[in-house]
Design a protein around this motif. Structure first.
Motif, short mmCIF file in Angstrom:
data_model
loop_
_atom_site.label_atom_id
_atom_site.label_comp_id
_atom_site.label_asym_id
_atom_site.label_seq_id
_atom_site.Cartn_x
_atom_site.Cartn_y
_atom_site.Cartn_z
N THR A 4 57.06 -9.20 79.34
CA THR A 4 55.83 -9.82 78.86
C THR A 4 55.95 -9.96 77.35
O THR A 4 56.20 -8.96 76.65
CB THR A 4 54.61 -8.96 79.21
OG1 THR A 4 54.55 -8.80 80.63
CG2 THR A 4 53.33 -9.61 78.73
N LEU A 5 55.82 -11.17 76.86
CA LEU A 5 55.86 -11.42 75.42
C LEU A 5 54.45 -11.77 74.96
O LEU A 5 53.76 -12.56 75.60
CB LEU A 5 56.80 -12.59 75.10
CG LEU A 5 58.20 -12.53 75.69
CD1 LEU A 5 58.99 -13.78 75.30
CD2 LEU A 5 58.93 -11.27 75.23
N GLU A 6 54.03 -11.17 73.86
CA GLU A 6 52.72 -11.50 73.31
C GLU A 6 52.85 -11.90 71.86
O GLU A 6 53.61 -11.28 71.11
CB GLU A 6 51.77 -10.30 73.44
CG GLU A 6 51.49 -9.93 74.87
CD GLU A 6 50.30 -8.98 74.98
OE1 GLU A 6 50.27 -8.21 75.94
OE2 GLU A 6 49.42 -9.02 74.09
N VAL A 90 56.75 -6.87 74.83
CA VAL A 90 57.15 -7.05 73.43
C VAL A 90 56.09 -7.89 72.72
O VAL A 90 55.76 -8.98 73.17
CB VAL A 90 58.53 -7.75 73.35
CG1 VAL A 90 58.99 -7.83 71.90
CG2 VAL A 90 59.56 -7.01 74.20
N VAL A 91 55.54 -7.32 71.65
CA VAL A 91 54.47 -7.98 70.91
C VAL A 91 54.98 -8.39 69.53
O VAL A 91 55.63 -7.59 68.85
CB VAL A 91 53.26 -7.03 70.74
CG1 VAL A 91 52.17 -7.67 69.89
CG2 VAL A 91 52.71 -6.62 72.10
N PHE A 92 54.70 -9.63 69.16
CA PHE A 92 55.00 -10.11 67.81
C PHE A 92 53.67 -10.44 67.16
O PHE A 92 52.90 -11.25 67.68
CB PHE A 92 55.86 -11.38 67.87
CG PHE A 92 57.17 -11.18 68.58
CD1 PHE A 92 58.27 -10.69 67.90
CD2 PHE A 92 57.29 -11.46 69.94
CE1 PHE A 92 59.48 -10.50 68.56
CE2 PHE A 92 58.50 -11.26 70.60
CZ PHE A 92 59.59 -10.78 69.91
N ILE A 93 53.38 -9.80 66.04
CA ILE A 93 52.08 -10.03 65.43
C ILE A 93 52.24 -10.23 63.93
O ILE A 93 52.94 -9.48 63.27
CB ILE A 93 51.10 -8.89 65.81
CG1 ILE A 93 49.67 -9.30 65.51
CG2 ILE A 93 51.45 -7.58 65.13
CD1 ILE A 93 48.69 -8.77 66.53
N SER A 94 51.63 -11.27 63.45
CA SER A 94 51.69 -11.56 62.02
C SER A 94 50.60 -10.75 61.33
O SER A 94 49.48 -10.65 61.82
CB SER A 94 51.47 -13.05 61.79
OG SER A 94 51.52 -13.34 60.41
#
Ligand SMILES: [Zn+2]
Ligand SMILES: [Zn+2]
Lengths: 99, 289, 289, 99
Positions: A4-6, A90-94
């Motif tokens: 799961t990508l967020e 896996v979370v990508f957050i600015s």
């Protein structure tokens, strides 16, 4: 491998404003494990639809992006060398600056 | 009795009776609060609820830094200001609101922008503050306030909100990281959005600002586990909140690391606008609908 | 243009420009908000931030129900009230604060306790409300308000706070449960604590009240996923928040189920104090320190 | 079986104000699986230190207590018949009424 990508903090704008992506990443011939290094390159090809320079710089994420593997900062698991497992999130957050 | 011994007046006991009743907070927590002093940088969307709850809860001293003027288009989210204060300094307006709620708290008005030339004096000289809250709205201020807290040895409660998302953590506290440990290199300017450019749903900074007050209260009263080494991520649209584990202090950090050469003097000379390639003050709003 | 077509005045456009800039909210969301009307039951710890943010965000009509008087020991958490209003009705005080923030919102004052004898009239007759917010502090009110919303067909944004914990959900909306689906039988009275008995850290209802305003705004503007069929659990001490999945509407629910025989007339005759074995009004505080 | 038990909304007062309990529940002879029914009785014996009537009524929890198995209402998994697995997280939370 099912992951799961967020994407958040505005990064979702690079992938058609969709925040959550359930993906199946197939390992290439010769690869035995999926690292974050490989995943980032896969995301750049398969998920990011515009302005990839807003997501990556070199072979890592651009400055100002936090990466979380199962709710843990990837600095704690080896950054680009982090090995992913089935059903990882896996979370990508600015980072935000507004107020 | 315990209240007298801890310097709580009868009025304070009555006013804060619901705090005193809490077994895990109690007289000691309230006494700690009443001796603490907290500086809130920014009396805008985040600062509004943070200031109101900090004044209400009975901290000893509450400082407010802001150079801005109240405008009508602030009022959708900056609930500490009223229509009557449009055109007046935000600090004047916020201070009046805090005093109206709790006349026993010492409110200090700093009607100026926080800059490298005044930050160390405001934080460290009289009035001295124990805790700093970053409720600003721009990137150079976030680096500057974090660096100022590192060279001053103060915990920093940092909140941010944009669009329909919010973020919250405590920096420079209990072995946790500073802002530079997480973000040693500033993002490209094209990645920096502000509320004034991109919009924000008013109640989103409301939620984050309340949580900033809570974290400051926990640190000041020495109760509970502050959000250090952890970060709260809030997505208003889906009502999802996650608290994630972030890195500890980086030994290699240029500001707070083992071999840092950063000093108060270097702080005074540092050009944060140049470092981040963005201005300390928000640009005027351009609305094209 | 879009704003004129949606009935937004130039002042509203300027005031809410940060909302209009949001792609996922925008002119349509603001127009929906400006036509909505929301009833807040309780102008206390939860109602204070909920009312301020609802007034600020520009709902069309905002109703406030409360029969209480402002007291000094409310002020540590009820940030909508000021020292100047001590001794006056909470509704008067809260309405004045809402009008001071946004004079364009219609504020309706209901200076009475919500009871079975007046609830249906307040919710359904002029002024008619679309959404109800439960910001009360006692068990019989929670059953009564939920039942009233079921027989009136209104979504209910329900928040609660006690000690250092808070809870939030949306009842009777989008196939989600009502309060009775979750709690068909009232708890034993010995399990019922109130803020007035057990204390509450002031900023905890602050966080929950802001989130109640957010959920009401999402429902009113038809934006995002409301917290229906889910419940938010907040633990302030450890800064842990979880959003959990709860049951759907129960077909067997006596109030909202398939074979319910509950009607507006049965609602009027129902004795909620007897059902829950607890009073609608809070008992006076006994403080033993 | 390793489980995490959490108590909230005041229920922690029944177990010495400790909210999170990491426990190891050993199945009795003749038991092949751990159900919530069995777990509740185990908790009553091993975790609740006072006023058990504030936690249970009959063989279930008292009215006003929500039970969550891995962040899901136990009504969705079969209530007392819910079967638990290794590392499950079971939350007991009393509904709050204050404001
Ligand atoms: Zn650092
Ligand atoms: Zn029901």
């Amino acid at each position: 491998m099912q992951l799961t990508l967020e994407f958040g903090g505005g990064l979702e704008l690079l992938c058609q404003s969709v925040k959550i992506h359930n993906v199946d990443v197939v390992l290439q011939a010769g690869e035995t494990k999926l690292t974050m290094r490989v995943l980032l390159s896969w995301i750049r090809t398969n998920v990011i639809k515009e302005r990839p320079e807003m997501f990556m710089k070199g072979d890592s994420v651009r400055p100002g992006v936090l990466v979380l593997v199962n709710d843990c900062d990837w600095e704690l698991s080896g950054q680009l060398d982090t090995t992913l497992e089935e059903k990882d999130v896996v979370v990508f957050i600015s980072t935000l600056h507004g107020g | 009795d315990a209240c007298v011994r801890h310097g709580l007046s009868p009025e304070m006991i009555y006013r804060h009776s619901r705090h005193l009743l809490l077994p895990s907070f109690g007289v000691q927590g309230q006494a700690n609060l009443s001796k603490s002093s907290i500086l809130v940088v920014g009396a805008g969307g985040l600062g509004s609820p943070a200031l109101l709850y900090l004044a209400a809860c009975g901290v000893g001293r509450l400082g407010i830094v802001d150079h801005d003027i109240v405008e009508l288009n602030n009022l959708h989210r900056q609930i500490i200001h009223t229509e009557a204060y449009i055109g007046q300094p935000k600090v004047t307006s916020a201070a009046a609101a805090c005093r109206a709620i709790n006349s026993t708290v010492q409110i200090v008005e700093h009607k100026e922008a926080l800059r490298t030339s005044n930050a160390l004096e405001i934080v460290n000289e009289y009035p001295l503050y124990d805790i700093v809250i970053d409720a600003t709205d721009n990137l150079p201020s976030r680096y500057m306030i974090s660096d100022c807290c590192v060279v001053s040895g103060k915990p920093l409660v940092s909140g941010a909100a944009l669009g329909l998302e919010g973020q919250l953590t405590v920096y420079n506290h209990n072995g946790g990281p500073c802002y530079r440990c997480l973000f040693p290199t500033p993002p490209p300017t094209s990645a920096c959005q502000r509320c004034s450019d991109s919009g924000v749903l008013g109640v989103v900074p409301g939620v984050i600002g309340c949580l900033q007050a809570l974290e400051a209260i926990k640190i000041a009263s020495v109760v509970g586990e502050p959000l250090s080494g952890r970060m709260l991520l809030f997505d208003a649209l889906s009502a999802r909140i996650r608290v994630v584990k972030i890195r500890a202090r980086s030994l290699q950090c240029e500001i707070c690391g083992e071999n840092t050469s950063f000093t108060q003097q270097l702080f005074r000379d540092f050009d944060y606008e140049n470092f981040t390639e963005s201005p300390l003050s928000a640009s005027p709003l351009k609305l094209n609908l």
